[in-house]
Design a protein around this motif. Structure first.
Motif, mmCIF file in Angstrom:
data_model
loop_
_atom_site.group_PDB
_atom_site.id
_atom_site.type_symbol
_atom_site.label_atom_id
_atom_site.label_comp_id
_atom_site.label_asym_id
_atom_site.label_seq_id
_atom_site.Cartn_x
_atom_site.Cartn_y
_atom_site.Cartn_z
ATOM 1 N N ASN A 51 4.127 11.326 41.975
ATOM 2 C CA ASN A 51 4.049 9.923 41.587
ATOM 3 C C ASN A 51 5.236 9.121 42.129
ATOM 4 O OD1 ASN A 51 1.739 10.596 40.234
ATOM 5 N ND2 ASN A 51 2.558 10.296 38.180
ATOM 6 N N ILE A 52 6.434 9.698 42.025
ATOM 7 C CA ILE A 52 7.626 9.017 42.531
ATOM 8 C C ILE A 52 7.565 8.894 44.055
ATOM 9 C CG2 ILE A 52 10.128 9.229 42.803
ATOM 10 C CD1 ILE A 52 10.183 10.527 40.025
ATOM 11 N N LYS A 53 7.081 9.946 44.706
ATOM 12 C CA LYS A 53 6.937 9.888 46.162
ATOM 13 C C LYS A 53 5.938 8.812 46.565
ATOM 14 C CE LYS A 53 5.804 12.776 50.166
ATOM 15 N NZ LYS A 53 5.378 14.135 50.620
ATOM 16 N N ALA A 54 4.820 8.733 45.863
ATOM 17 C CA ALA A 54 3.816 7.712 46.158
ATOM 18 C C ALA A 54 4.366 6.316 45.914
ATOM 19 C CB ALA A 54 2.561 7.946 45.314
ATOM 20 N N LEU A 55 5.156 6.178 44.842
ATOM 21 C CA LEU A 55 5.779 4.892 44.550
ATOM 22 C C LEU A 55 6.748 4.485 45.658
ATOM 23 C CD1 LEU A 55 6.371 2.532 42.602
ATOM 24 C CD2 LEU A 55 8.086 3.998 41.508
ATOM 25 N N ASN A 56 7.571 5.426 46.096
ATOM 26 C CA ASN A 56 8.520 5.139 47.178
ATOM 27 C C ASN A 56 7.793 4.748 48.461
ATOM 28 O OD1 ASN A 56 10.784 5.618 45.618
ATOM 29 N ND2 ASN A 56 10.918 7.778 46.188
ATOM 30 N N ASN A 57 6.726 5.461 48.780
ATOM 31 C CA ASN A 57 5.956 5.142 49.991
ATOM 32 C C ASN A 57 5.361 3.741 49.916
ATOM 33 O OD1 ASN A 57 6.499 7.653 51.108
ATOM 34 N ND2 ASN A 57 4.590 8.563 50.388
ATOM 35 N N PHE A 58 4.932 3.360 48.726
ATOM 36 C CA PHE A 58 4.301 2.051 48.569
ATOM 37 C C PHE A 58 5.327 0.931 48.698
ATOM 38 C CE2 PHE A 58 2.594 -1.582 46.344
ATOM 39 C CZ PHE A 58 1.266 -1.599 46.735
ATOM 40 N N VAL A 59 6.450 1.061 48.004
ATOM 41 C CA VAL A 59 7.423 -0.031 47.982
ATOM 42 C C VAL A 59 8.172 -0.152 49.312
ATOM 43 C CG1 VAL A 59 7.708 0.109 45.490
ATOM 44 C CG2 VAL A 59 9.242 1.410 46.979
ATOM 45 N N THR A 60 8.172 0.906 50.128
ATOM 46 C CA THR A 60 8.861 0.838 51.418
ATOM 47 C C THR A 60 7.926 0.531 52.587
ATOM 48 O OG1 THR A 60 8.657 3.256 51.640
ATOM 49 C CG2 THR A 60 10.695 2.397 50.675
ATOM 50 N N ASP A 61 6.652 0.346 52.294
ATOM 51 C CA ASP A 61 5.679 0.014 53.340
ATOM 52 C C ASP A 61 5.635 -1.504 53.497
ATOM 53 O OD1 ASP A 61 3.571 -0.356 55.054
ATOM 54 O OD2 ASP A 61 2.171 0.943 53.953
ATOM 55 N N ARG B 57 -0.905 -9.243 42.173
ATOM 56 C CA ARG B 57 -1.642 -8.514 43.211
ATOM 57 C C ARG B 57 -0.843 -7.293 43.674
ATOM 58 N NH1 ARG B 57 -2.659 -13.642 45.503
ATOM 59 N NH2 ARG B 57 -1.244 -13.163 47.241
ATOM 60 N N TYR B 58 0.449 -7.472 43.818
ATOM 61 C CA TYR B 58 1.305 -6.378 44.276
ATOM 62 C C TYR B 58 1.287 -5.221 43.273
ATOM 63 C CZ TYR B 58 5.526 -3.917 45.792
ATOM 64 O OH TYR B 58 6.416 -2.960 46.203
ATOM 65 N N LEU B 59 1.432 -5.534 41.986
ATOM 66 C CA LEU B 59 1.430 -4.485 40.957
ATOM 67 C C LEU B 59 0.066 -3.818 40.851
ATOM 68 C CD1 LEU B 59 3.505 -6.145 38.075
ATOM 69 C CD2 LEU B 59 4.255 -4.433 39.737
ATOM 70 N N THR B 60 -0.998 -4.611 40.987
ATOM 71 C CA THR B 60 -2.347 -4.039 40.919
ATOM 72 C C THR B 60 -2.596 -3.100 42.091
ATOM 73 O OG1 THR B 60 -3.137 -6.046 39.818
ATOM 74 C CG2 THR B 60 -4.794 -4.576 40.741
ATOM 75 N N SER B 61 -2.145 -3.498 43.272
ATOM 76 C CA SER B 61 -2.287 -2.629 44.445
ATOM 77 C C SER B 61 -1.490 -1.350 44.266
ATOM 78 C CB SER B 61 -1.813 -3.367 45.705
ATOM 79 O OG SER B 61 -2.607 -4.496 45.958
ATOM 80 N N SER C 265 -1.977 3.299 45.508
ATOM 81 C CA SER C 265 -0.972 4.293 45.864
ATOM 82 C C SER C 265 -1.648 5.641 46.091
ATOM 83 C CB SER C 265 0.083 4.413 44.758
ATOM 84 O OG SER C 265 0.827 3.226 44.633
ATOM 85 N N ASN C 266 -0.953 6.528 46.771
ATOM 86 C CA ASN C 266 -1.525 7.826 47.125
ATOM 87 C C ASN C 266 -1.517 8.788 45.932
ATOM 88 O OD1 ASN C 266 -2.624 9.826 48.726
ATOM 89 N ND2 ASN C 266 -0.637 10.538 49.460
ATOM 90 N N ILE C 267 -2.252 8.396 44.882
ATOM 91 C CA ILE C 267 -2.401 9.209 43.664
ATOM 92 C C ILE C 267 -3.888 9.249 43.334
ATOM 93 C CG2 ILE C 267 -1.843 9.419 41.212
ATOM 94 C CD1 ILE C 267 0.668 7.724 41.802
ATOM 95 N N ASN C 268 -4.463 10.435 43.185
ATOM 96 C CA ASN C 268 -5.912 10.512 42.946
ATOM 97 C C ASN C 268 -6.275 11.158 41.617
ATOM 98 O OD1 ASN C 268 -5.806 13.351 43.347
ATOM 99 N ND2 ASN C 268 -6.059 13.080 45.559
ATOM 100 N N GLY C 269 -5.310 11.262 40.704
ATOM 101 C CA GLY C 269 -5.608 11.820 39.390
ATOM 102 C C GLY C 269 -4.547 11.437 38.379
ATOM 103 N N LEU C 270 -4.959 11.279 37.117
ATOM 104 C CA LEU C 270 -3.997 10.943 36.079
ATOM 105 C C LEU C 270 -3.013 12.074 35.829
ATOM 106 C CD1 LEU C 270 -6.320 9.263 33.414
ATOM 107 C CD2 LEU C 270 -4.837 8.137 35.080
#
Length: 471
Positions: free
Chosen positions: A98-108, A170-174, A179-184
């Motif tokens: 989750n943290i990795k996906a978050l980092n990838n999103f905010v740095t893209d 929109r940014y938070l919803t995206s 983000s690259n997460i496919n399961g809770l």
């Protein structure tokens, strides 16, 4: 000697039903040569069969008790904790991913292209909002009175005129949905102490029954089978993928959205019960080899059906219904379809005993184990215990029906035992329902802080189906 198979279907927190069924079958020395598993049925079946080694033989009765302890101590949560934390002990978020996906999103940098206020778009939104407002106001002639905005229209205005144009929203919803997460949550940790508590190597030893479970191959779009014995599948709809291990077991229960997908050797899998919850087709094809190796009986333990689905009171209940309703209806349809083919498919002459589909005609015995449609889908100890009692009672009723059938004069199959227990075996089914009401009373006593003996309930379940108590 009778060759038997058992199918344990999916049902998540209803796992206690499977455990109770296996306890009753062990008490009657009913054993199985083949185990066809899916979802939580795979977990119960594999944990049940892992016990024992070359030096320490474990009786089936003890296997069921050890399986119960595994789930009570390792999966289900105590009632007091579950009241305010309604999640089992293994469905945790994958914090690292989750943290990795978050980092990838905010740095893209592409995610910031729309992160600005568009004055023209804002003006359009303002005009739309004013139009909605003025349409509700009375006119000058008072021919049109003020009209209160409907809740549906108001919520739609918030969604489309207030939230959607806001770049921050929109940014938070995206970030939440894209983000690259496919399961809770994630359970696929093969090297965790929890997964090490299952001895997969024990399943491969001589003397163990044939065990297989399914998963869905997302890359090839077909059913994948994993087994403790190499399988010789020849069907394009499913394929033997390899031996049972920690990753395959997690894959078979990776319910989309709830659990993240599982990757094995570069191939991505999710839960197979979405497609086939009882594995009848692969069971017959792989383990029915007449005339010298016929499969005589198939016992079906399907722990959920559509009657168990209740009106949800909260998101916990709604999510449970989402998970269980498909499992119930898929399982019901699979059983009905299988019995239809067994009843009506005829072998064609000149084709070596095969029917038009190229499959061997099977005319054995199907024994169905039904459970009352009055359980909940909570991952707490009381639900596990109540399921265990109810599963045992349901299996005792099915075993009694099976015993009655065995007393009949031999006749040609196929045979269908316990199809409609509420009609065909009304007295026995009433005892199952009575056991359910005992569980309700026991749960009420627990809520009052008192204790009730599980041993007493289990012993009562056995006694009410003894010959002296049968109607």
């Amino acid at each position: 000697m009778v060759k038997r198979a058992i199918t344990l279907g999916g049902g998540g927190p209803a796992a206690g039903l499977h455990i109770g069924v296996l306890e009753a079958l062990a008490d009657h020395n009913i054993t199985f040569d083949v185990w066809a598993l899916s979802c939580i049925g795979a977990w119960v079946g594999i944990v049940y069969n892992q016990w024992g080694d070359d030096k320490n033989e474990v009786k089936n009765k003890d296997r069921a008790k050890l399986t119960y302890q595994f789930f009570k101590n390792g999966v289900f949560r105590d009632d007091e904790s579950y009241k305010r934390f309604p999640i089992n002990t293994v469905f945790g978020p994958d914090w690292r991913s989750n943290i990795k996906a978050l980092n990838n999103f905010v740095t893209d940098r592409d995610n910031y292209k729309d992160f600005m206020w568009d004055p023209y778009r804002m003006m359009d939104v303002f005009q739309d909002s004013m139009e909605i407002l003025f349409n509700q106001l009375p006119d000058k002639c008072q021919n049109k009175k003020f009209k209160k905005l409907d809740d549906g229209d108001f919520n739609r205005w918030i969604l489309n005129q207030a939230l959607a144009p806001n770049p921050f929203i929109r940014y938070l919803t995206s970030m939440m949905y894209l983000s690259n997460i496919n399961g809770l949550s994630r359970i696929n940790y093969p090297d965790s102490e929890f997964m090490k508590g299952i001895n997969f190597d024990e399943l491969k030893k001589d003397g163990k029954p044939a065990i297989f479970h399914n998963a869905w191959n997302l890359d090839e779009q077909r059913l994948a089978l994993f087994s403790n014995r190499r399988m010789q599948t020849a069907n394009k709809q499913y394929k033997y993928e390899g031996p049972i291990d920690a990753r395959s077991l997690c894959a078979c229960s990776a319910l989309p959205f709830i659990e993240g997908t599982v990757e094995i050797d570069g191939v991505t899998y999710c839960e197979g019960a979405l497609v086939d919850t009882v594995n009848f087709e692969s069971l017959i094809e792989e383990h029915h080899k007449p005339p010298h190796d016929k499969l005589d009986e198939i016992w079906v333990s399907r722990i959920v059906d559509s009657k168990q689905i209740r009106k949800p009171e909260n998101l916990h209940d709604a999510l449970a219904n989402l998970c269980q309703l498909f499992a119930a209806t898929v399982g019901e349809d699979d059983v009905k379809l299988f019995k239809y083919h067994v009843r009506y498919d005829k072998p064609e002459s000149g084709k070596d005993g095969k029917n038009g589909n190229g499959k061997k005609k099977w005319s054995g015995t199907v024994v169905e184990i039904h459970v009352p449609g009055h359980i909940n889908f909570k991952w707490n100890h009381s639900n596990l215990d109540n399921g265990r009692v109810l599963g045992r009672a349901a299996a005792e009723q099915a075993i009694a029906a099976y015993g009655e059938h065995e007393k009949l004069k031999a006749h040609a199959g196929p045979h269908f035992i316990n199809e409609n227990p509420e009609i065909e075996h009304a007295a026995g089914w009433k005892k199952v329902r009575d056991k359910y009401h005992q569980c309700l009373k026991r749960a009420a006593v627990q809520d009052q802080g008192k204790s009730s003996s599980m041993t007493d309930l289990l012993s009562q379940t056995s006694s009410i189906f003894s010959p002296d108590h049968r109607s």
